[in-house]
Design an enzyme around this catalytic site. Structure first.
Site, PDB file in Angstrom:
ATOM      1  N   GLN A 119       0.809  -1.216   0.000  1.00  0.00           N
ATOM      2  CA  GLN A 119       0.000   0.000   0.000  1.00  0.00           C
ATOM      3  C   GLN A 119       0.843   1.268   0.000  1.00  0.00           C
ATOM      4  OE1 GLN A 119      -1.555  -1.160   4.017  1.00  0.00           O
ATOM      5  NE2 GLN A 119      -1.457   1.053   4.419  1.00  0.00           N
ATOM      6  N   CYS A 125      -5.125   0.277   3.755  1.00  0.00           N
ATOM      7  CA  CYS A 125      -5.017  -1.114   4.223  1.00  0.00           C
ATOM      8  C   CYS A 125      -6.327  -1.873   4.127  1.00  0.00           C
ATOM      9  CB  CYS A 125      -4.504  -1.141   5.658  1.00  0.00           C
ATOM     10  SG  CYS A 125      -5.559  -0.271   6.850  1.00  0.00           S
ATOM     11  N   HIS A 417      -5.218  -0.648  11.654  1.00  0.00           N
ATOM     12  CA  HIS A 417      -4.746  -1.354  10.461  1.00  0.00           C
ATOM     13  C   HIS A 417      -5.603  -2.586  10.212  1.00  0.00           C
ATOM     14  CE1 HIS A 417      -1.873  -2.214   7.353  1.00  0.00           C
ATOM     15  NE2 HIS A 417      -1.408  -3.316   7.911  1.00  0.00           N
ATOM     16  N   ASN A 438       0.100  -9.315   5.209  1.00  0.00           N
ATOM     17  CA  ASN A 438       0.076  -7.862   5.349  1.00  0.00           C
ATOM     18  C   ASN A 438       0.167  -7.204   3.965  1.00  0.00           C
ATOM     19  OD1 ASN A 438      -0.020  -5.411   6.641  1.00  0.00           O
ATOM     20  ND2 ASN A 438       2.014  -5.522   7.529  1.00  0.00           N
TER      21      ASN A 438
END
Length: 497
Positions: A119, A125, A417, A438
């Site tokens: 990102q 996110c 997040h 992630n």
């Protein structure tokens, strides 16, 4: 890989020990309706007020001398200073025992390791996590090794929709005090990059999804700060214009005509910065067998319905918020992006129930979108999330005494997040650690993946998203309740900032 175990791994910090104690107290059954233990009883209020100090007190030089003498008397402080003053806390105080106890191996892991996304310098996110979750099923169905869906495409429409959402809220609050908390909250960050799961669903249901190649990154998607600042400045100016026009007696029709022109200017900024979103796309690729496949001239909504083929309207957000009653439905005032879409809703459950549901979904071969406070006790370089991964107790001789509810109440923790759970390790029918996909690129963690211990989950995970079919009828019945409305600044809405 060998799992190394220690009978006496390291002295427990009071923080971690406190976590384990409070987690056990938090992890009650679904029948637990939550508590109000954090509220003082009425009889205690008056005596507490009488004890308030009536004068201020400065720091004296003799006080500083005393502090210095006490500090110098402990030789460990000198060693700590020599070590820590030259290094970050996360590196200098990294607890190797945590890594040895929790290697990145898992008893249950998704079969597909999708390429890690990035990102970059943006707060997207929640969009990355949503699309990363959806691509798992597509990659299996179409037998592809790589697939990335366009985050910039949804980002474009999110900014435009948030601008409209903000202006509608300004129109709703024209008679509110400009200096009041509500209007000032709306003005503070009208189009932040963040968002919630239900906001993600609202976007894809209205605009669909496209492959990344059909609408790739630009400078302003990967580094959104300048564009956000520009649009925010204009939106605040628009708020002033609308409020002044209302003060001068302009009617609603006049205000809405003004708003239409304002949105046209925002649209212009978005297209110049990101480009026109595609109306139709062609999806062409090679599968794992080197077979060429192509789908031509499909709309983004057709791509979503016919190729992504996952009905996100049949999902539910579960939260763990120990401040509030369990088995209740919650929403946050003024939280959203698409006017006319479903409100953002959560069902509040004990954390043990949330972990049990998440583990069952992973064991069935499906990923889980989740929201957490990612900055707490994280080793970015090695990708470990655990309350003891940074050993503050050994360095500073203190721990931390707040539980999860108190951290929420005092601004010490909130959702920051969103990521995707792709694995879980279970021993003796108990979850031990979790594998996380992630969206920070491959340079962080284990080639982009993180390991989260179960006790970190207890304390810093706040939300997961599941299909309705994964939940009990008792939990689903909560959706029929009238939602408890939390204030706009509540931490359960912070991921959208």
């Amino acid at each position: 890989m060998t799992v190394v175990r220690f009978n006496n791994p390291a002295p427990d910090s009071s923080y971690a020990s406190h976590f384990l104690t409070t987690a056990a107290a938090d992890s009650t059954s679904t029948s637990n309706k939550g508590t109000n233990d954090n509220k003082p009883d009425e009889q205690s209020l008056e005596p507490a007020m009488e004890k308030h100090p009536k004068a201020t007190q400065d720091i004296t030089l003799s006080q500083l001398d005393s502090y210095k003498d006490d500090f110098d008397a402990d030789i460990k402080n000198k060693l700590a200073t020599l070590t820590i003053s030259r290094e970050s806390y996360s590196n200098a105080l990294e607890n190797r025992y945590v890594f040895l106890q929790h290697p990145p191996v898992f008893s249950h892991k998704l079969a597909i390791d999708a390429p890690i996304t990035n990102q970059k310098s943006s707060g997207r996110c929640w969009i990355f996590a949503g699309l990363n979750m959806l691509r798992q099923k597509m990659m299996k169905e179409y037998n592809v090794e790589e697939l990335e869906l366009s985050q910039p495409y949804l980002f474009f429409y999110d900014k435009l929709e948030k601008s409209n959402w903000f202006l509608e809220n300004i129109l709703k609050t024209l008679d509110e005090d400009l200096d009041g908390r509500v209007v000032q909250y709306l003005l503070k960050d009208p189009i932040g990059d963040g968002g919630q799961w239900d906001m993600f669903v609202a976007l894809i249901e209205k605009y669909g999804i496209v492959p990344k190649d059909a609408y790739p990154e630009t400078f302003h998607t990967s580094s959104s700060g300048q564009m956000d600042t520009l649009v925010t400045s204009k939106l605040r100016e628009y708020a002033k214009v609308l409020r002044n026009a209302h003060r001068d007696g302009k009617h609603e029709g006049d205000l809405r005509k003004l708003k239409r022109g304002m949105l046209e200017e925002i649209h212009r900024v978005m297209v110049i910065s990101l480009g026109h979103p595609p109306e139709k796309v062609t999806w062409a690729f090679y599968d794992k067998d080197k077979k060429f496949r192509e789908f031509r001239d499909i709309t983004p909504l057709e791509f979503y319905k016919d190729h992504v083929k996952q009905d996100c309207t049949q999902t539910v957000s579960l939260i763990h918020d120990p401040r509030n009653a369990y088995m209740k439905k919650y929403t946050v005032q003024y939280l959203g992006n698409v006017v006319g879409a479903e409100d953002v809703h959560y069902i509040n459950l004990p954390v043990d129930d949330i972990k049990r549901y998440a583990a069952e979904v992973i064991k069935s071969g499906r990923p889980v979108w989740f929201g957490c406070d990612v900055g707490k006790f994280l080793s970015r370089g090695k990708g470990m999330m655990d309350p003891e991964v940074i050993d503050y107790k050994t360095a500073f001789n203190f721990g931390f005494g707040s539980d999860k509810a108190e951290r929420l109440q005092y601004g010490e923790s909130l959702m920051t997040h969103a990521m995707v759970l792709t694995g879980v390790h279970i021993e003796d029918d108990k979850t031990v650690r979790w594998r996380i996909e992630n969206s920070w690129g491959e340079d962080y963690g284990n080639k982009g993946y993180l390991t989260m211990t179960d006790r970190w989950f207890d304390q810093f995970v706040y939300q997961i998203v599941l299909d309705k079919a994964d939940l009990s009828s008792e939990v689903l019945a909560v959706l029929d309740q009238d939602a408890v409305v939390l204030p706009p600044w509540d931490p359960m809405g912070s991921l959208a900032k």
